[in-house]
Write a protein that holds these residues in place. Structure first.
Motif, PDB file in Angstrom:
ATOM      1  N   THR A  72       0.828  -1.209   0.000  1.00  0.00           N
ATOM      2  CA  THR A  72       0.000   0.000   0.000  1.00  0.00           C
ATOM      3  C   THR A  72       0.864   1.262   0.000  1.00  0.00           C
ATOM      4  N   ILE A  73       2.186   1.081   0.027  1.00  0.00           N
ATOM      5  CA  ILE A  73       3.074   2.231   0.180  1.00  0.00           C
ATOM      6  C   ILE A  73       2.909   3.237  -0.958  1.00  0.00           C
ATOM      7  N   TRP A  74       2.685   2.726  -2.196  1.00  0.00           N
ATOM      8  CA  TRP A  74       2.573   3.648  -3.334  1.00  0.00           C
ATOM      9  C   TRP A  74       1.347   4.532  -3.196  1.00  0.00           C
ATOM     10  N   ALA A  75       0.238   3.907  -2.793  1.00  0.00           N
ATOM     11  CA  ALA A  75      -0.991   4.687  -2.620  1.00  0.00           C
ATOM     12  C   ALA A  75      -0.784   5.732  -1.520  1.00  0.00           C
ATOM     13  N   SER A  76      -0.145   5.332  -0.426  1.00  0.00           N
ATOM     14  CA  SER A  76       0.083   6.276   0.677  1.00  0.00           C
ATOM     15  C   SER A  76       0.928   7.447   0.211  1.00  0.00           C
ATOM     16  N   LYS A  77       1.950   7.182  -0.590  1.00  0.00           N
ATOM     17  CA  LYS A  77       2.809   8.260  -1.078  1.00  0.00           C
ATOM     18  C   LYS A  77       2.056   9.206  -2.003  1.00  0.00           C
ATOM     19  N   LEU A  78       0.948   8.708  -2.556  1.00  0.00           N
ATOM     20  CA  LEU A  78       0.112   9.562  -3.412  1.00  0.00           C
ATOM     21  C   LEU A  78      -1.035  10.199  -2.615  1.00  0.00           C
ATOM     22  N   GLY A  79      -1.079   9.928  -1.314  1.00  0.00           N
ATOM     23  CA  GLY A  79      -2.129  10.507  -0.465  1.00  0.00           C
ATOM     24  C   GLY A  79      -3.471   9.795  -0.599  1.00  0.00           C
ATOM     25  N   ILE A  80      -3.438   8.548  -1.085  1.00  0.00           N
ATOM     26  CA  ILE A  80      -4.687   7.786  -1.284  1.00  0.00           C
ATOM     27  C   ILE A  80      -4.827   6.757  -0.165  1.00  0.00           C
ATOM     28  N   PRO A  81      -5.923   6.785   0.582  1.00  0.00           N
ATOM     29  CA  PRO A  81      -6.120   5.764   1.627  1.00  0.00           C
ATOM     30  C   PRO A  81      -6.124   4.368   0.998  1.00  0.00           C
ATOM     31  N   SER A  82      -5.549   3.425   1.702  1.00  0.00           N
ATOM     32  CA  SER A  82      -5.446   2.094   1.091  1.00  0.00           C
ATOM     33  C   SER A  82      -5.555   0.993   2.131  1.00  0.00           C
ATOM     34  N   LEU A  83      -5.887  -0.182   1.626  1.00  0.00           N
ATOM     35  CA  LEU A  83      -6.091  -1.347   2.472  1.00  0.00           C
ATOM     36  C   LEU A  83      -5.350  -2.516   1.880  1.00  0.00           C
ATOM     37  N   GLU A  84      -4.548  -3.201   2.656  1.00  0.00           N
ATOM     38  CA  GLU A  84      -3.981  -4.458   2.165  1.00  0.00           C
ATOM     39  C   GLU A  84      -4.644  -5.578   2.954  1.00  0.00           C
ATOM     40  N   ILE A  85      -5.353  -6.451   2.237  1.00  0.00           N
ATOM     41  CA  ILE A  85      -6.077  -7.522   2.915  1.00  0.00           C
ATOM     42  C   ILE A  85      -5.193  -8.757   2.975  1.00  0.00           C
ATOM     43  N   GLY A  86      -4.808  -9.137   4.192  1.00  0.00           N
ATOM     44  CA  GLY A  86      -3.945 -10.304   4.351  1.00  0.00           C
ATOM     45  C   GLY A  86      -4.745 -11.582   4.498  1.00  0.00           C
ATOM     46  N   ASP A  87      -5.767 -11.542   5.354  1.00  0.00           N
ATOM     47  CA  ASP A  87      -6.547 -12.751   5.635  1.00  0.00           C
ATOM     48  C   ASP A  87      -7.687 -12.850   4.619  1.00  0.00           C
ATOM     49  N   GLU A  88      -7.534 -13.791   3.705  1.00  0.00           N
ATOM     50  CA  GLU A  88      -8.535 -13.902   2.623  1.00  0.00           C
ATOM     51  C   GLU A  88      -9.907 -14.340   3.143  1.00  0.00           C
ATOM     52  N   HIS A  89      -9.937 -14.947   4.348  1.00  0.00           N
ATOM     53  CA  HIS A  89     -11.223 -15.364   4.910  1.00  0.00           C
ATOM     54  C   HIS A  89     -12.019 -14.176   5.465  1.00  0.00           C
ATOM     55  N   PHE A  90     -11.340 -13.057   5.610  1.00  0.00           N
ATOM     56  CA  PHE A  90     -11.978 -11.847   6.134  1.00  0.00           C
ATOM     57  C   PHE A  90     -13.152 -11.411   5.248  1.00  0.00           C
ATOM     58  N   ALA A  91     -13.053 -11.717   3.958  1.00  0.00           N
ATOM     59  CA  ALA A  91     -14.061 -11.239   3.002  1.00  0.00           C
ATOM     60  C   ALA A  91     -15.131 -12.280   2.698  1.00  0.00           C
ATOM     61  N   ILE A  92     -14.975 -13.473   3.236  1.00  0.00           N
ATOM     62  CA  ILE A  92     -15.856 -14.572   2.812  1.00  0.00           C
ATOM     63  C   ILE A  92     -17.251 -14.491   3.423  1.00  0.00           C
ATOM     64  N   GLY A  93     -18.235 -14.847   2.615  1.00  0.00           N
ATOM     65  CA  GLY A  93     -19.598 -15.027   3.104  1.00  0.00           C
ATOM     66  C   GLY A  93     -20.316 -13.717   3.395  1.00  0.00           C
ATOM     67  N   TYR A  94     -21.439 -13.860   4.079  1.00  0.00           N
ATOM     68  CA  TYR A  94     -22.294 -12.696   4.353  1.00  0.00           C
ATOM     69  C   TYR A  94     -21.593 -11.758   5.336  1.00  0.00           C
ATOM     70  N   GLN A  95     -20.957 -12.343   6.339  1.00  0.00           N
ATOM     71  CA  GLN A  95     -20.243 -11.511   7.306  1.00  0.00           C
ATOM     72  C   GLN A  95     -19.087 -10.783   6.623  1.00  0.00           C
ATOM     73  N   GLY A  96     -18.486 -11.409   5.591  1.00  0.00           N
ATOM     74  CA  GLY A  96     -17.367 -10.799   4.865  1.00  0.00           C
ATOM     75  C   GLY A  96     -17.741  -9.456   4.259  1.00  0.00           C
ATOM     76  N   LEU A  97     -18.983  -9.352   3.817  1.00  0.00           N
ATOM     77  CA  LEU A  97     -19.458  -8.090   3.229  1.00  0.00           C
ATOM     78  C   LEU A  97     -19.457  -6.973   4.291  1.00  0.00           C
ATOM     79  N   LEU A  98     -19.906  -7.327   5.487  1.00  0.00           N
ATOM     80  CA  LEU A  98     -19.892  -6.337   6.585  1.00  0.00           C
ATOM     81  C   LEU A  98     -18.452  -6.029   7.011  1.00  0.00           C
ATOM     82  N   ASN A  99     -17.628  -7.094   7.090  1.00  0.00           N
ATOM     83  CA  ASN A  99     -16.226  -6.875   7.494  1.00  0.00           C
ATOM     84  C   ASN A  99     -15.573  -5.856   6.574  1.00  0.00           C
ATOM     85  N   TYR A 100     -15.751  -6.078   5.259  1.00  0.00           N
ATOM     86  CA  TYR A 100     -15.145  -5.177   4.284  1.00  0.00           C
ATOM     87  C   TYR A 100     -15.732  -3.774   4.403  1.00  0.00           C
TER      88      TYR A 100
END
Ligand code: SF4
Length: 486
Positions: free
Chosen positions: A416-444
């Motif tokens: 995400t360093i490039w986005a930060s250097k451009l002043g753009i908020p950014s997210l790097e998602i490490g845990d791929e299960h974070f986005a899974i399923g119905y709860q994943g939509l809320l998590n994101y």
């Protein structure tokens, strides 16, 4: 596509799946070209560094609890090991396993070995791995150097196997074999299918194989509600466990880029049905994924109940998040199938997907089933959008972000360093299960809202940063070098 387990090597994705690493256009066109046979890979006349399949092999094999990995190559090819060791130590802690270092040896091929051959060093290293770690199996992985000098790795492994009495498995994965580093997943799974998995003796109708990296355990609770048990593959399994995965009732995967070959091989050679559906990201994908699983394990009613309960549960919060996020501009850079999953999620959250790029693209998956086509799923359900294929080329990403100026950059595997250097908020998602399923939509939704709510931090970073790229480059077409322009 038939998977031939008599061959030592998994076939290239370029030939098997029509995979490419360079493209610029839109999602609909990419989907059409993938299916009418007109998709061709395009070379870059300039490129920066990227990943390799030898690295992705280790991504799966070094975490098997009672196996060892011998990498036959120069010490430089082990550059990823300190990071893998750190991941392995924290992963073992999360799974309540005793913390220890990886069971890994590099044969340290030198210039002299590239002239006189490295087979003797490999033989000694296999014996040393057996002595040091007492593993139940040893995976021997190849690299560019051992591939170029033509060491007969399979012959050394077969000889060692007889001598030390455990499986010694050749994994053909030298980086130069393919531009698609995801071939490393296929190579690792090819070795497991070829020499570890045994035909089922007792079939279990409640056990589900889950091909994954090493995300948080979210499936035990979800599948428990369906009376099913989870069998996470491959990190942190044992050789004994892997030998029985043919007994499962079905195989699911959190990402077809990762599991396409393994799931298809388990179905073709061991009769374990693969759940063929889009990935479980966003409501449409999760519905289809659960319904197909329910159909295979004959739990359609239970699945419908779970879907209804989950949708009811998330509805109020989802409405609130959509109101806050509607129209916010987002750019996504991620691995192929998982990237499509992220794209589904931001579309379902009502955000404006101003573009995306994936690190490669498979024109199809090994099961050749349209239901698994994650790109088709995104286009059919959410419409067209700008999409490119960029094998983690930072200069292309920086150019896109600079010119599009999204409210948010979401990525996986690209810093995400490039986005930060451009002043753009950014997210790097490490845990791929974070986005899974119905709860994943809320998590994101929640983490996105949190990230874009206060951009002061990255604005300050941008004020004090200087990009290594010139104004000249930032004003060019991001894909200027795709197709050979000098
Ligand atoms: S296998 Fe080849 S591409 Fe991969 S790290 Fe070693 S030398 Fe580099």
């Amino acid at each position: 596509m038939s998977i031939n387990l008599k061959d030592t090597a998994a076939p290239l994705r370029e030939k098997r799946l029509g995979s490419v690493s360079g493209y610029s256009g839109d999602a609909e066109e990419l989907y059409k070209k993938s299916h009418d046979g007109s998709l061709k890979d395009i070379d870059r006349s300039f490129s920066q560094c990227t990943s390799c399949s030898a690295n992705q092999v280790k991504n799966q094999l070094v975490y098997i609890q009672d196996a060892a990995v011998v990498e036959h190559g120069p010490a430089g090819c082990s550059g990823d090991i300190p990071n893998r060791n750190m991941v392995g130590r924290s992963g073992r802690k999360k799974r309540k396993l005793p913390i220890r270092n990886l069971h890994y040896i590099n044969t340290n091929l030198t210039e002299k070995d590239t002239i006189y051959g490295g087979a003797k060093k490999l033989e000694l290293s296999i014996k040393e791995a057996k002595r040091r770690f007492n593993p139940k199996a040893i995976f021997v992985t190849t690299t560019c150097a051992s591939g170029i000098i033509g060491d007969d790795v399979e012959a050394v492994c077969n000889k060692a196997e007889k001598e030390i009495g455990i499986p010694v498995i050749t994994i053909i994965c030298e980086g130069f074999r393919s531009k698609i580093w995801a071939l490393g997943f296929d190579a690792a799974y090819h070795g497991i299918l070829r020499k570890i998995v045994k035909p089922a003796v007792n079939k279990r109708n409640d056990l589900i194989n889950i091909i994954n990296f090493q995300g948080k355990d979210i499936f035990t609770e979800l599948f428990g509600r369906l009376g099913l048990k989870v069998n996470y593959l491959v990190p942190y399994t044992t050789i004994e466990q892997l030998s029985h995965i043919s007994e499962a009732a079905a195989t699911v995967q959190i990402c077809a880029t990762l599991g396409t070959y393994f799931a298809a091989g388990l179905e073709e050679h061991f009769g374990v049905p693969e759940v063929k559906s889009p990935p479980p990201y966003g409501i449409a994908g999760t519905d289809a994924w659960f319904r197909e699983l329910g159909r295979i394990v004959h739990k359609e009613d239970e699945v419908e109940k779970l879907i209804a309960e989950e949708k009811d549960r998330i509805a109020p919060k989802l409405t609130e998040l959509k109101e806050k996020l509607r129209g916010k501009k987002v750019y996504i850079g991620a691995g192929a199938a998982h990237g499509h999953g992220m794209m589904s999620i931001v579309k379902e959250l009502g955000m404006d997907l101003v573009g995306g790029c994936t690190w490669h693209h498979d024109a199809k998956f090994d099961n050749s089933d349209e239901r698994s086509d994650s790109l088709k799923h995104v286009v059919d359900n959410y419409g067209n959008f700008k999409l490119s294929i960029c094998n983690k080329q930072s200069f292309e990403l920086v150019n896109k972000l600079y010119n599009l100026k999204p409210d948010l950059f979401i990525t996986r595997h690209a810093s995400t360093i490039w986005a930060s250097k451009l002043g753009i908020p950014s997210l790097e998602i490490g845990d791929e299960h974070f986005a899974i399923g119905y709860q994943g939509l809320l998590n994101y939704g929640e983490i996105i809202l949190d990230t874009i709510s206060n951009s002061m931090f990255v604005e300050n970073i941008a004020k004090h940063s200087k990009l290594p790229y010139t104004d000249w480059w930032l004003k060019q077409n991001a894909f200027k070098f795709l197709g050979g322009e000098v």
